[in-house]
Design a protein around this motif. Structure first.
Motif, short mmCIF file in Angstrom:
data_model
loop_
_atom_site.label_atom_id
_atom_site.label_comp_id
_atom_site.label_asym_id
_atom_site.label_seq_id
_atom_site.Cartn_x
_atom_site.Cartn_y
_atom_site.Cartn_z
N GLN A 391 0.78 -1.33 0.18
CA GLN A 391 0.08 0.03 -0.10
C GLN A 391 0.88 1.25 0.22
N ILE A 392 1.73 1.05 0.80
CA ILE A 392 2.84 2.52 0.83
C ILE A 392 3.44 2.79 -0.37
N ARG A 393 3.93 1.58 -1.12
CA ARG A 393 4.43 1.86 -2.45
C ARG A 393 3.52 2.36 -3.45
N GLY A 394 2.14 1.56 -3.52
CA GLY A 394 1.23 2.15 -4.31
C GLY A 394 0.93 3.91 -4.02
N ALA A 395 0.91 4.16 -2.92
CA ALA A 395 0.95 5.74 -2.62
C ALA A 395 2.05 6.38 -3.02
N GLU A 396 3.18 6.02 -2.80
CA GLU A 396 4.41 6.92 -3.09
C GLU A 396 4.50 6.88 -4.42
N GLN A 397 4.17 5.81 -5.12
CA GLN A 397 4.29 5.72 -6.81
C GLN A 397 3.27 6.65 -7.39
N ALA A 398 2.30 6.96 -6.73
CA ALA A 398 1.36 7.74 -7.26
C ALA A 398 1.60 9.40 -6.95
N GLY A 399 2.73 9.50 -6.29
CA GLY A 399 3.10 10.78 -6.06
C GLY A 399 2.43 11.57 -4.72
N SER A 400 2.01 10.61 -3.92
CA SER A 400 1.06 11.08 -2.96
C SER A 400 2.03 11.99 -1.79
N ASP A 401 1.22 12.72 -1.04
CA ASP A 401 1.83 13.49 0.13
C ASP A 401 1.85 12.59 1.28
N GLY A 402 2.62 11.78 1.41
CA GLY A 402 2.60 10.90 2.42
C GLY A 402 1.58 9.75 2.84
N TRP A 403 1.40 9.19 3.94
CA TRP A 403 0.20 8.37 3.93
C TRP A 403 -0.07 8.26 5.44
N MET A 404 -1.14 7.70 5.96
CA MET A 404 -1.49 7.40 7.25
C MET A 404 -1.96 5.87 7.49
N LEU A 405 -1.63 5.33 8.59
CA LEU A 405 -2.02 3.79 8.78
C LEU A 405 -2.88 4.00 9.63
N TRP A 406 -4.18 3.30 9.60
CA TRP A 406 -5.05 3.23 10.56
C TRP A 406 -5.22 1.70 11.08
N ASN A 407 -5.27 1.72 12.39
CA ASN A 407 -5.59 0.37 13.24
C ASN A 407 -6.52 0.90 14.31
N PRO A 408 -7.67 0.57 14.47
CA PRO A 408 -8.60 0.96 15.51
C PRO A 408 -8.19 0.65 16.84
N ARG A 409 -7.29 -0.31 16.93
CA ARG A 409 -6.88 -0.81 18.25
C ARG A 409 -5.50 -0.05 18.71
N ASN A 410 -5.04 0.75 17.71
CA ASN A 410 -3.80 1.67 17.94
C ASN A 410 -2.65 0.73 18.28
N ILE A 411 -2.46 -0.51 17.74
CA ILE A 411 -1.31 -1.25 17.93
C ILE A 411 -0.54 -1.64 16.75
N TYR A 412 0.60 -1.06 16.54
CA TYR A 412 1.55 -1.02 15.31
C TYR A 412 2.70 -1.49 15.66
N THR A 413 3.40 -2.06 14.39
CA THR A 413 4.66 -2.44 14.61
C THR A 413 5.52 -1.75 13.53
N ALA A 414 7.07 -2.26 13.48
CA ALA A 414 7.57 -1.84 12.33
C ALA A 414 7.36 -2.43 10.95
N ASP A 415 6.72 -3.42 10.97
CA ASP A 415 6.43 -4.30 9.95
C ASP A 415 5.98 -3.60 8.72
N GLY A 416 6.73 -3.54 7.68
CA GLY A 416 6.59 -2.84 6.15
C GLY A 416 6.79 -1.41 6.15
N LEU A 417 7.52 -0.95 7.45
CA LEU A 417 8.08 0.54 7.50
C LEU A 417 9.77 0.55 7.24
N SER A 418 10.00 1.61 6.71
CA SER A 418 11.45 1.43 6.38
C SER A 418 12.12 1.85 7.58
N PRO A 419 13.42 1.58 7.81
CA PRO A 419 14.05 2.19 9.14
C PRO A 419 14.65 3.62 8.98
N ARG A 420 14.55 4.51 9.88
CA ARG A 420 15.15 5.67 9.79
C ARG A 420 16.45 5.63 9.30
#
Length: 420
Positions: A391-420
């Motif tokens: 999904q991130i690749r789709g947003a960025e290749q479309a030229g989007s101004d970033g993106w936001m991840l939604w999880n209603p439980r507010n539990i996130y991991t680094a899975d799928g995210l690039s390291p700083r």
């Protein structure tokens, strides 16, 4: 290095002194990285009589006829800048740093839970993330902090306090260089609808409409009801949020409902764009960005999708549009892709590209919501590293101004995210 949200400011003093009351002020808005002009930047001046607005010209220049007390600027794809002026100042240079917000969502409960909040901050520290979307008024109409907005207490929106000091939380988050987006759920507002049933959406027998979650809604065409959410948006802007994002800024997606005006597409669209125009006017003194969440299918439909969200009208009212591009939400798929959860990249990329082709706007004005929760509509698969990255690749290749991840439980991991 983390993106700096409040950016550097240089002030060039004039060679002669003039009285503030008669002194004009001109200046330029420049890119802080390459020094190039930022054409179209919005420049806000605080003057004795109120607020004045200028738009930076092709060369980044702007001018005010009288000396303001404070000047601020913002631009699509950049952060914000502000400066308090001086008596002898005649020229001001504001430098804006490029910014592509990449964020996580924290609910009324998530922002108040130290464990969930600190876990999100840690992910910002170690990954490409640089933004948080925080509930100012959540899905059930609750406001998590002690608000001064009239009606918040009497209508029951303050029944729970999860954040005792929102200013302190904002200061903590900004110390980590986080771009802060205040999310306000507008017309899905159970407490306000029960407090003011005359403003509420009704069913055919006159009773209050309740959605699948048994929540009542405000009729978007009741303009007298707008002031509550607008006052809350102004309060959030004053607290220091960089952007105000309006969600559920639409009519309910249900049939057989009664509104204060005939339920035509024109009336629905006028109510939604009217509210957003009122928000822009109310928030003008604060130099904040304005965003709106929209259904993903709005990008494809030439109508208002039956909810008052017409793509071509919406782009005229806000800085950023955030389509909900969760593959699980595309129950009809999209052209060529009937099984959306098997094609998360295509859902995001093709929807954004179609929206851009229709609206003829910069891709920087689209910042989609992406799915970071288990599928609920098809095979209940987990959306983990592969699906999130697609999904991130789709947003960025479309030229989007970033993106936001939604999880209603507010539990996130680094899975799928690039390291700083």
């Amino acid at each position: 290095m983390r993106t700096l949200i409040w950016v550097s400011i240089s002030i060039l003093a004039a060679g002669m002194f003039r009285a503030r009351s008669a002194q004009a002020l001109d200046g330029h808005v420049l890119d802080a990285i390459n020094g190039q002009p930022v054409r179209g930047a919005i420049v806000t001046a605080t003057v004795a009589g109120g607020t004045q607005i200028a738009v930076a010209a092709e060369d980044g220049s702007f001018q005010f006829a009288s000396a303001p007390q404070k000047v601020a600027a913002r631009a699509i794809g950049y952060g914000r800048a502000a400066a308090v002026t001086q008596d002898d100042l005649s020229h001001l240079v504001l430098r804006l740093s490029p910014l592509r917000p990449k964020g996580l969502y924290l609910s009324v409960y998530g922002v108040g839970d130290a464990g969930l909040r600190d876990a999100a901050v840690k992910l910002v520290d170690i990954t490409e993330l640089n933004a948080l979307v925080i509930d100012v008024k959540g899905d059930r109409g609750l406001i998590p902090y002690p608000s001064g907005v009239a009606g918040a207490i009497s209508c029951g929106a303050r029944s729970q306090t999860t954040v005792r000091d929102m200013s302190a939380v904002i200061a903590y988050l900004k110390s980590h260089g986080i771009y802060l987006i205040g999310r306000i759920v507008v017309f899905k507002d159970h407490p306000l609808a029960n407090c003011h049933p005359e403003w509420a959406v009704k069913v055919t027998k006159g009773q209050l409409f309740r959605d699948r979650e048994q929540q009542a809604w405000i009729d978007p065409s009741r303009r007298e009801a707008w002031s509550y959410s607008l006052a809350l948006a102004a309060e959030a802007a004053a607290l220091g949020f960089d952007e105000i994002q309006f969600d559920y800024v639409r009519f309910p997606d249900a049939q057989g409902l009664q509104f204060s005006v005939p339920g035509t597409a024109a009336n629905r669209s006028a109510a939604i764009t009217g509210f957003l125009a009122a928000a822009r006017a109310r928030l003008a003194p604060y130099n904040v960005f304005i965003g709106a969440d929209i259904f993903g299918y709005v990008a494809w439909n030439e109508s208002d999708t039956g909810i008052g969200q017409d793509l071509l009208q919406l782009v005229e009212t806000v800085d950023y549009l955030s389509p909900l591009l969760y593959p699980s939400g595309y129950k009809y798929g999209i052209p060529g892709y009937a099984d959306p959860i098997r094609h998360p990249y295509e859902i995001v990329y093709l929807t954004l590209r179609h929206a851009l082709e229709r609206a003829h706007i910069s891709p920087l004005r689209l910042r989609p919501w992406l799915q970071a929760f288990r599928d609920y509509a098809f095979d209940r698969r987990l959306f983990d590293a592969d699906e999130i990255r697609a999904q991130i690749r789709g947003a960025e290749q479309a030229g989007s101004d970033g993106w936001m991840l939604w999880n209603p439980r507010n539990i996130y991991t680094a899975d799928g995210l690039s390291p700083r």
